[in-house]
Write a protein that holds these residues in place. Sequence first.
Motif, PDB file in Angstrom:
ATOM      1  N   TRP A 137       0.745  -1.173   0.079  1.00  0.00           N
ATOM      2  CA  TRP A 137      -0.004  -0.048   0.169  1.00  0.00           C
ATOM      3  C   TRP A 137       0.938   1.306   0.036  1.00  0.00           C
ATOM      4  O   TRP A 137       1.886   1.080   0.453  1.00  0.00           O
ATOM      5  CB  TRP A 137      -0.919  -0.123   1.382  1.00  0.00           C
ATOM      6  CG  TRP A 137       0.021  -0.062   2.469  1.00  0.00           C
ATOM      7  CD1 TRP A 137       0.414   1.083   3.342  1.00  0.00           C
ATOM      8  CD2 TRP A 137       0.427  -1.161   3.257  1.00  0.00           C
ATOM      9  NE1 TRP A 137       1.218   0.828   4.297  1.00  0.00           N
ATOM     10  CE2 TRP A 137       1.185  -0.486   4.189  1.00  0.00           C
ATOM     11  CE3 TRP A 137       0.299  -2.377   3.245  1.00  0.00           C
ATOM     12  CZ2 TRP A 137       1.765  -1.425   5.263  1.00  0.00           C
ATOM     13  CZ3 TRP A 137       0.785  -3.155   3.905  1.00  0.00           C
ATOM     14  CH2 TRP A 137       1.742  -2.827   5.207  1.00  0.00           C
ATOM     15  N   GLU A 138       0.393   2.436  -0.448  1.00  0.00           N
ATOM     16  CA  GLU A 138       0.978   3.516  -0.591  1.00  0.00           C
ATOM     17  C   GLU A 138      -0.109   4.661  -0.431  1.00  0.00           C
ATOM     18  O   GLU A 138      -0.626   5.290  -1.612  1.00  0.00           O
ATOM     19  CB  GLU A 138       1.959   4.001  -1.700  1.00  0.00           C
ATOM     20  CG  GLU A 138       3.233   2.597  -1.575  1.00  0.00           C
ATOM     21  CD  GLU A 138       4.039   3.061  -2.683  1.00  0.00           C
ATOM     22  OE1 GLU A 138       4.149   4.296  -3.229  1.00  0.00           O
ATOM     23  OE2 GLU A 138       5.240   2.474  -3.188  1.00  0.00           O
ATOM     24  N   VAL A 139       0.000   5.366   0.760  1.00  0.00           N
ATOM     25  CA  VAL A 139      -1.150   6.594   0.796  1.00  0.00           C
ATOM     26  C   VAL A 139      -0.330   7.543   0.222  1.00  0.00           C
ATOM     27  O   VAL A 139       0.814   7.824   0.380  1.00  0.00           O
ATOM     28  CB  VAL A 139      -1.581   7.033   1.993  1.00  0.00           C
ATOM     29  CG1 VAL A 139      -0.447   7.342   3.105  1.00  0.00           C
ATOM     30  CG2 VAL A 139      -2.740   7.927   1.917  1.00  0.00           C
ATOM     31  N   GLU A 140      -1.021   8.329  -0.801  1.00  0.00           N
ATOM     32  CA  GLU A 140      -0.267   9.501  -1.499  1.00  0.00           C
ATOM     33  C   GLU A 140      -1.316  10.808  -1.564  1.00  0.00           C
ATOM     34  O   GLU A 140      -2.526  10.658  -1.924  1.00  0.00           O
ATOM     35  CB  GLU A 140       0.118   9.024  -2.835  1.00  0.00           C
ATOM     36  CG  GLU A 140       1.228   7.918  -2.923  1.00  0.00           C
ATOM     37  CD  GLU A 140       2.148   7.819  -3.782  1.00  0.00           C
ATOM     38  OE1 GLU A 140       2.308   8.705  -4.540  1.00  0.00           O
ATOM     39  OE2 GLU A 140       2.843   6.769  -4.113  1.00  0.00           O
ATOM     40  N   LEU A 141      -0.351  11.786  -1.633  1.00  0.00           N
ATOM     41  CA  LEU A 141      -1.491  13.139  -2.078  1.00  0.00           C
ATOM     42  C   LEU A 141      -1.404  13.299  -3.612  1.00  0.00           C
ATOM     43  O   LEU A 141      -0.277  12.998  -4.280  1.00  0.00           O
ATOM     44  CB  LEU A 141      -0.683  14.430  -1.474  1.00  0.00           C
ATOM     45  CG  LEU A 141      -1.293  15.592  -1.826  1.00  0.00           C
ATOM     46  CD1 LEU A 141      -2.863  16.070  -1.434  1.00  0.00           C
ATOM     47  CD2 LEU A 141      -0.631  16.784  -1.664  1.00  0.00           C
ATOM     48  N   GLY A 142      -2.426  13.396  -4.277  1.00  0.00           N
ATOM     49  CA  GLY A 142      -2.791  13.523  -5.870  1.00  0.00           C
ATOM     50  C   GLY A 142      -2.887  15.121  -6.245  1.00  0.00           C
ATOM     51  O   GLY A 142      -3.628  15.565  -5.452  1.00  0.00           O
ATOM     52  N   ILE A 143      -1.967  15.503  -7.058  1.00  0.00           N
ATOM     53  CA  ILE A 143      -2.315  16.829  -7.654  1.00  0.00           C
ATOM     54  C   ILE A 143      -3.051  16.698  -8.909  1.00  0.00           C
ATOM     55  O   ILE A 143      -2.833  15.630  -9.670  1.00  0.00           O
ATOM     56  CB  ILE A 143      -1.010  17.291  -7.791  1.00  0.00           C
ATOM     57  CG1 ILE A 143      -0.229  17.521  -6.668  1.00  0.00           C
ATOM     58  CG2 ILE A 143      -1.177  18.669  -8.553  1.00  0.00           C
ATOM     59  CD1 ILE A 143       1.285  17.919  -7.134  1.00  0.00           C
ATOM     60  N   VAL A 144      -4.314  17.205  -9.098  1.00  0.00           N
ATOM     61  CA  VAL A 144      -5.011  17.355 -10.235  1.00  0.00           C
ATOM     62  C   VAL A 144      -4.573  18.747 -11.087  1.00  0.00           C
ATOM     63  O   VAL A 144      -4.759  19.701 -10.647  1.00  0.00           O
ATOM     64  CB  VAL A 144      -6.300  17.289 -10.274  1.00  0.00           C
ATOM     65  CG1 VAL A 144      -7.333  17.236 -11.596  1.00  0.00           C
ATOM     66  CG2 VAL A 144      -6.784  15.950  -9.243  1.00  0.00           C
ATOM     67  N   ILE A 145      -4.092  18.401 -12.522  1.00  0.00           N
ATOM     68  CA  ILE A 145      -3.744  19.411 -13.195  1.00  0.00           C
ATOM     69  C   ILE A 145      -5.063  20.106 -13.822  1.00  0.00           C
ATOM     70  O   ILE A 145      -5.913  19.585 -14.315  1.00  0.00           O
ATOM     71  CB  ILE A 145      -2.571  19.100 -14.323  1.00  0.00           C
ATOM     72  CG1 ILE A 145      -1.520  18.608 -13.617  1.00  0.00           C
ATOM     73  CG2 ILE A 145      -2.469  20.099 -15.272  1.00  0.00           C
ATOM     74  CD1 ILE A 145      -0.498  19.606 -13.058  1.00  0.00           C
ATOM     75  N   GLY A 146      -4.940  21.407 -13.994  1.00  0.00           N
ATOM     76  CA  GLY A 146      -6.016  22.198 -14.561  1.00  0.00           C
ATOM     77  C   GLY A 146      -5.683  22.852 -15.779  1.00  0.00           C
ATOM     78  O   GLY A 146      -6.915  23.272 -16.416  1.00  0.00           O
ATOM     79  N   LYS A 147      -4.640  23.038 -16.273  1.00  0.00           N
ATOM     80  CA  LYS A 147      -4.339  23.710 -17.533  1.00  0.00           C
ATOM     81  C   LYS A 147      -3.358  23.110 -18.291  1.00  0.00           C
ATOM     82  O   LYS A 147      -2.450  22.330 -17.808  1.00  0.00           O
ATOM     83  CB  LYS A 147      -4.010  25.368 -17.286  1.00  0.00           C
ATOM     84  CG  LYS A 147      -4.884  26.129 -16.446  1.00  0.00           C
ATOM     85  CD  LYS A 147      -4.412  27.343 -16.031  1.00  0.00           C
ATOM     86  CE  LYS A 147      -5.276  28.206 -15.460  1.00  0.00           C
ATOM     87  NZ  LYS A 147      -4.949  29.524 -15.005  1.00  0.00           N
TER      88      LYS A 147
END
Length: 297
Positions: A137-147
Amino acid sequence: MKFLRIGEPGEERPVVLNDSGRAFDLSPLVADIDGDFFATETFLRARQALADGTLPDLGWELTADQLETRTPSGERIGAPIARPGNIICVGMNYAAHARESGAEPPKTPVVFLKPANTIAGPYDNAPIPPGAKKYDWEVELGIVIGKHASYLNSAEEATAVIAGYVAANDLSEREYQLPGEAGQWTKGKSLPYSTPVGPFLVPSSEVDGENLACRSWINGEIRQDSNTADFIFDIPTMVQHLSQYMLLEPGDLILTGTPEGVALSGRFPYITDGDVGEFEIDQLGRQRQSYYQLVTQ
């Protein structure tokens, strides 16, 4: 404001929660939460629509501190973004995790890709691949790109292309990932349903991505307990770095690395049939997956 998608796989529809957690149907504005949703600035118009009261009220509430595998109306909660164009991963971005992996902290970001078809809902049951021996397992922060972004020149430019943040679990088969001198990261990171995401997407303007607690539990026992303040490479650095090597597009998902506390450390057993994992990032909600051994004929 939080975004989510509800419905059975392939039939999800977009929903927005106001600041008190009340749910409203986003369908009058957009068909799905995908690249077009960000590129056309529907992402920004949703707040005004909430304020104007023009979105249909779904009649229920859901908050980030609840662990609900379905909405109060009984619908499945899917990944908060539709299948992205790319899932881009930064490895070993916490010094303690690099040490437990037997590696020196990197001096430049370690980058690899996951197939976009690995994305799964935050509460979907998760298969352990046939023959897998070291599923982790690996809990991770995800970044969503907007442009669209390419060759960004500064941290300020990098920050400006971030639409929001999500919680994710980067499930990894270490037996496939790390054999031999070169390793086989693609093999270990590409397994079906190995990227549960959600439950919520929260706009970057409402979250300090550099100070979010990240935790994981297996069968109720704490495994990871850290904070994104311990990043080796901060968020603007990661986004700017990636833009030098690839075109970032609206809806792309960047996974930012995992803290220490994974099974690879040798301190914990790997995932086995019947285990239950829970993964939480402050303000972004909590996931739960039940793991089962996939058997093929």
